[in-house]
Design an enzyme around this catalytic site. Structure first.
Site, PDB file in Angstrom:
ATOM      1  N   THR A 175      -4.005  -6.142   0.245  1.00  0.00           N
ATOM      2  CA  THR A 175      -2.879  -5.486  -0.408  1.00  0.00           C
ATOM      3  C   THR A 175      -1.589  -5.744   0.355  1.00  0.00           C
ATOM      4  O   THR A 175      -1.590  -5.833   1.597  1.00  0.00           O
ATOM      5  CB  THR A 175      -3.126  -3.964  -0.530  1.00  0.00           C
ATOM      6  OG1 THR A 175      -1.899  -3.312  -0.862  1.00  0.00           O
ATOM      7  CG2 THR A 175      -3.665  -3.349   0.748  1.00  0.00           C
ATOM      8  N   SER A 226      -1.782   4.287   4.518  1.00  0.00           N
ATOM      9  CA  SER A 226      -2.787   5.266   4.068  1.00  0.00           C
ATOM     10  C   SER A 226      -4.128   4.852   4.678  1.00  0.00           C
ATOM     11  O   SER A 226      -4.277   3.710   5.130  1.00  0.00           O
ATOM     12  CB  SER A 226      -2.906   5.298   2.539  1.00  0.00           C
ATOM     13  OG  SER A 226      -3.607   4.150   2.071  1.00  0.00           O
ATOM     14  N   TYR A 241      -6.731   4.264   3.051  1.00  0.00           N
ATOM     15  CA  TYR A 241      -7.195   3.156   2.196  1.00  0.00           C
ATOM     16  C   TYR A 241      -6.560   1.832   2.642  1.00  0.00           C
ATOM     17  O   TYR A 241      -7.258   0.831   2.849  1.00  0.00           O
ATOM     18  CB  TYR A 241      -6.856   3.437   0.715  1.00  0.00           C
ATOM     19  CG  TYR A 241      -6.605   2.161  -0.056  1.00  0.00           C
ATOM     20  CD1 TYR A 241      -7.658   1.306  -0.377  1.00  0.00           C
ATOM     21  CD2 TYR A 241      -5.305   1.772  -0.409  1.00  0.00           C
ATOM     22  CE1 TYR A 241      -7.421   0.099  -1.025  1.00  0.00           C
ATOM     23  CE2 TYR A 241      -5.066   0.584  -1.056  1.00  0.00           C
ATOM     24  CZ  TYR A 241      -6.126  -0.254  -1.358  1.00  0.00           C
ATOM     25  OH  TYR A 241      -5.886  -1.440  -1.988  1.00  0.00           O
ATOM     26  N   HIS A 242      -5.211   1.840   2.783  1.00  0.00           N
ATOM     27  CA  HIS A 242      -4.548   0.586   3.178  1.00  0.00           C
ATOM     28  C   HIS A 242      -5.049   0.126   4.550  1.00  0.00           C
ATOM     29  O   HIS A 242      -5.193  -1.063   4.803  1.00  0.00           O
ATOM     30  CB  HIS A 242      -3.024   0.764   3.182  1.00  0.00           C
ATOM     31  CG  HIS A 242      -2.393   0.816   1.812  1.00  0.00           C
ATOM     32  ND1 HIS A 242      -2.137   1.987   1.144  1.00  0.00           N
ATOM     33  CD2 HIS A 242      -1.976  -0.172   0.971  1.00  0.00           C
ATOM     34  CE1 HIS A 242      -1.577   1.725  -0.038  1.00  0.00           C
ATOM     35  NE2 HIS A 242      -1.474   0.413  -0.174  1.00  0.00           N
ATOM     36  N   LYS A 285      -8.111  -1.983   4.394  1.00  0.00           N
ATOM     37  CA  LYS A 285      -7.846  -3.382   4.038  1.00  0.00           C
ATOM     38  C   LYS A 285      -7.392  -4.184   5.261  1.00  0.00           C
ATOM     39  O   LYS A 285      -7.648  -5.388   5.352  1.00  0.00           O
ATOM     40  CB  LYS A 285      -6.778  -3.454   2.939  1.00  0.00           C
ATOM     41  CG  LYS A 285      -7.170  -2.793   1.617  1.00  0.00           C
ATOM     42  CD  LYS A 285      -8.152  -3.653   0.843  1.00  0.00           C
ATOM     43  CE  LYS A 285      -8.209  -3.258  -0.619  1.00  0.00           C
ATOM     44  NZ  LYS A 285      -9.126  -4.069  -1.407  1.00  0.00           N
TER      45      LYS A 285
HETATM   46  N1  USQ Z   1       5.243   6.433  -7.018  1.00  0.00           N
HETATM   47  C1  USQ Z   1       6.154   7.223  -7.649  1.00  0.00           C
HETATM   48  N2  USQ Z   1       5.724   7.954  -8.723  1.00  0.00           N
HETATM   49  C2  USQ Z   1       4.443   7.896  -9.198  1.00  0.00           C
HETATM   50  C3  USQ Z   1       3.519   7.067  -8.553  1.00  0.00           C
HETATM   51  C4  USQ Z   1       3.950   6.338  -7.459  1.00  0.00           C
HETATM   52  O1  USQ Z   1       7.324   7.286  -7.257  1.00  0.00           O
HETATM   53  O2  USQ Z   1       4.150   8.593 -10.171  1.00  0.00           O
HETATM   54  C5  USQ Z   1       5.662   5.619  -5.850  1.00  0.00           C
HETATM   55  C6  USQ Z   1       4.887   5.880  -4.579  1.00  0.00           C
HETATM   56  O3  USQ Z   1       5.441   6.928  -3.822  1.00  0.00           O
HETATM   57  C7  USQ Z   1       4.953   4.517  -3.884  1.00  0.00           C
HETATM   58  C8  USQ Z   1       5.051   3.526  -5.031  1.00  0.00           C
HETATM   59  O4  USQ Z   1       5.418   4.270  -6.178  1.00  0.00           O
HETATM   60  O5  USQ Z   1       6.117   4.429  -3.126  1.00  0.00           O
HETATM   61  C9  USQ Z   1       3.773   2.764  -5.334  1.00  0.00           C
HETATM   62  O6  USQ Z   1       2.750   3.716  -5.582  1.00  0.00           O
HETATM   63  P1  USQ Z   1       1.461   3.307  -6.458  1.00  0.00           P
HETATM   64  O7  USQ Z   1       0.646   4.551  -6.616  1.00  0.00           O
HETATM   65  O8  USQ Z   1       1.867   2.590  -7.689  1.00  0.00           O
HETATM   66  O9  USQ Z   1       0.775   2.218  -5.543  1.00  0.00           O
HETATM   67  P2  USQ Z   1       0.025   2.325  -4.135  1.00  0.00           P
HETATM   68  O10 USQ Z   1      -0.387   3.688  -3.778  1.00  0.00           O
HETATM   69  O11 USQ Z   1       0.882   1.599  -3.146  1.00  0.00           O
HETATM   70  O12 USQ Z   1      -1.302   1.509  -4.398  1.00  0.00           O
HETATM   71  C10 USQ Z   1      -1.430   0.553  -5.455  1.00  0.00           C
HETATM   72  C11 USQ Z   1      -2.908   0.352  -5.726  1.00  0.00           C
HETATM   73  C12 USQ Z   1      -3.559  -0.245  -4.481  1.00  0.00           C
HETATM   74  C13 USQ Z   1      -2.828  -1.506  -4.065  1.00  0.00           C
HETATM   75  C14 USQ Z   1      -1.346  -1.237  -3.886  1.00  0.00           C
HETATM   76  C15 USQ Z   1      -0.525  -2.480  -3.647  1.00  0.00           C
HETATM   77  O13 USQ Z   1      -3.514   1.586  -6.057  1.00  0.00           O
HETATM   78  O14 USQ Z   1      -4.915  -0.522  -4.753  1.00  0.00           O
HETATM   79  O15 USQ Z   1      -3.355  -1.953  -2.839  1.00  0.00           O
HETATM   80  O16 USQ Z   1      -0.826  -0.652  -5.096  1.00  0.00           O
HETATM   81  S1  USQ Z   1       0.856  -2.142  -2.604  1.00  0.00           S
HETATM   82  O17 USQ Z   1       1.621  -1.027  -3.137  1.00  0.00           O
HETATM   83  O18 USQ Z   1       1.639  -3.348  -2.516  1.00  0.00           O
HETATM   84  O19 USQ Z   1       0.302  -1.748  -1.314  1.00  0.00           O
END
Ligand code: USQ
Length: 394
Positions: free
Chosen positions: A144, A179, A181-182, A185
């Protein structure tokens, strides 16, 4: 090519099976069907109804005219993994079979430890099964972009040249995951690189951004071929949640000030990139890292984009800021590279507006289903360990 998909029942695993079968690859996969249980555990449901294992397999076999081998089993059970590899003898293994949610891993001690034990040990099992059964096989491991965190410098693809006290080296770029989870990875990346070094096996570690979208062209209009689409606080990712919220007239939930930047990519781009990695394997002993995303956006930019597109199809949308349940930077520098996939021929979707519009139209038919589970939209899992629902702050 004979491709084994670990995690074939998930949001990415299922479309990958459909995508590869449509291209004539021989596909086998395994899954313990845990994603269905985790989503139920946190009170969610897939916004799009999906079939069970038998129905899905039948649909792919009818569409592609060849047997899809879809087994139910636990990737942390080495005998199960090794037995499958002895039978199927994969030439490539795509590892999508892990617990993928940051919030789920932050619930409590049990969820943190389970996530890391499951993710780290099932990746080790795949590495060992490749070494013992099919040492020439190429492992494509889903990592990720979140492994890197949000450093105040550009983010290269895995490695960078560093000069320290007058000496230079080419080293893994620092990982500062946000996190449990992260972090799992990050451990996988270290283990995967080490395996290639000591055994001469080959691996591509994909640092993927946040995926969005309800489908890919290869699914056609057969509802049995479509993938799941979650919108709860754990398994729903930002754009997917915003689209579900738009459908039922719930305010879009921006966490904090909304200037967090991430790499995003449509589901079809994720499939295209995994296909390119498969068709262009690394050399024996090579460990390479691809940053996989279409472009970087701030969360607020995306919320306003969803609001605008929803407005075009007659859905009035409000955006609200909620106190951020996560510990993360809300306003920061973010400039990751993504050259390796472009060099292999990746053609990023230029028009993400049309992907978001198609999603909204797909979801409209399931408005009641989403509305009936609307209480999963407000987060209450917090990085500080408290369990408290976020409040509107602006
Ligand atoms: N966020 C909001 N509002 C929401 C949901 C999320 O503002 O309703 C924000 C979060 O605070 C965060 C961002 O959007 O800053 C991304 O959150 P996310 O829930 O879309 O993504 P994340 O938790 O980072 O995880 C997801 C996948 C994970 C993958 C990752 C890629 O669940 O499996 O590894 O995206 S990355 O984000 O590049 O790490």
């Amino acid at each position: 090519m004979r491709v084994f998909i670990a995690g074939i029942d998930g949001y990415l695993g299922w479309p990958l099976a459909v995508y590869l079968r449509a291209r004539g690859h021989e596909v086998a996969g395994a899954d313990l069907l845990l994603r269905r249980e985790w989503v139920a555990e946190v009170g969610g449901i897939s916004a799009l109804p999906i079939g069970g294992r038998e129905e899905r397999t039948r649909a792919v076999n009818e569409a592609a005219g060849a047997e899809l081998d879809f087994r139910v089993g636990d990737l942390t059970d080495f005998a199960f993994v090794k037995g499958l590899f002895q039978e199927f003898r994969p030439e490539a293994v795509v590892h999508l079979g892990q617990m993928p949610s940051a919030p789920y891993s932050m619930i409590d001690q049990a969820h943190c430890v389970w996530t890391q034990r499951n993710n780290v040990s099932n990746n080790l099992n795949l590495l060992w099964a490749i070494k013992e059964v099919v040492p020439e096989a190429h492992l494509i491991k889903l990592g990720t972009m979140g492994e890197y965190g949000t450093p105040a410098v550009d983010i290269p693809e895995g490695f960078f040249e560093v000069e320290f006290r007058g000496r230079k080296d080419y080293l893994p770029f620092p990982r500062q995951a946000g996190s449990w989870y992260h972090q799992s990875k990050v451990h996988d990346s270290h283990n995967t690189r080490f395996a290639t070094e000591i055994w001469g096996t080959r691996a591509t570690d994909i640092m993927q951004g946040v995926v969005f979208g309800t489908g890919i062209a290869e699914m056609g209009d057969d509802p049995r071929l479509r993938t799941r689409l979650d919108f709860d606080q754990c398994f729903g990712t930002a754009i997917n949640r915003f689209c579900c919220q738009a459908i039922i007239g719930h305010p879009l939930t921006l966490f904090g000030i909304g200037k967090q930047r991430r790499g995003f990519l449509p589901l079809a781009d994720a499939m295209q990139c995994l296909g390119l990695a498969l068709e262009n394997p690394p050399a024996a002993g090579e460990y390479r890292v691809f940053n996989q995303f279409e472009n970087a956006y701030s969360i607020a930019e995306l919320a306003y984009l969803v609001k605008d597109i929803a407005g075009d199809i007659g859905l009035p949308v409000d955006i609200k800021r909620y106190d951020n349940p996560r510990t993360e930077m809300e306003d920061h520098y973010y400039n990751p590279d993504r050259q390796h996939l472009l060099d292999l021929g990746y053609q990023p979707t230029r028009d993400i507006r049309s992907v978001i519009k198609a999603m909204l139209l797909d979801l409209l038919d399931n408005k009641e289903r989403i509305a009936a589970h609307a209480d999963v939209l407000i987060p209450d899992i917090r990085w500080d360990g408290d369990r408290r629902r976020s409040e509107v702050i602006g």
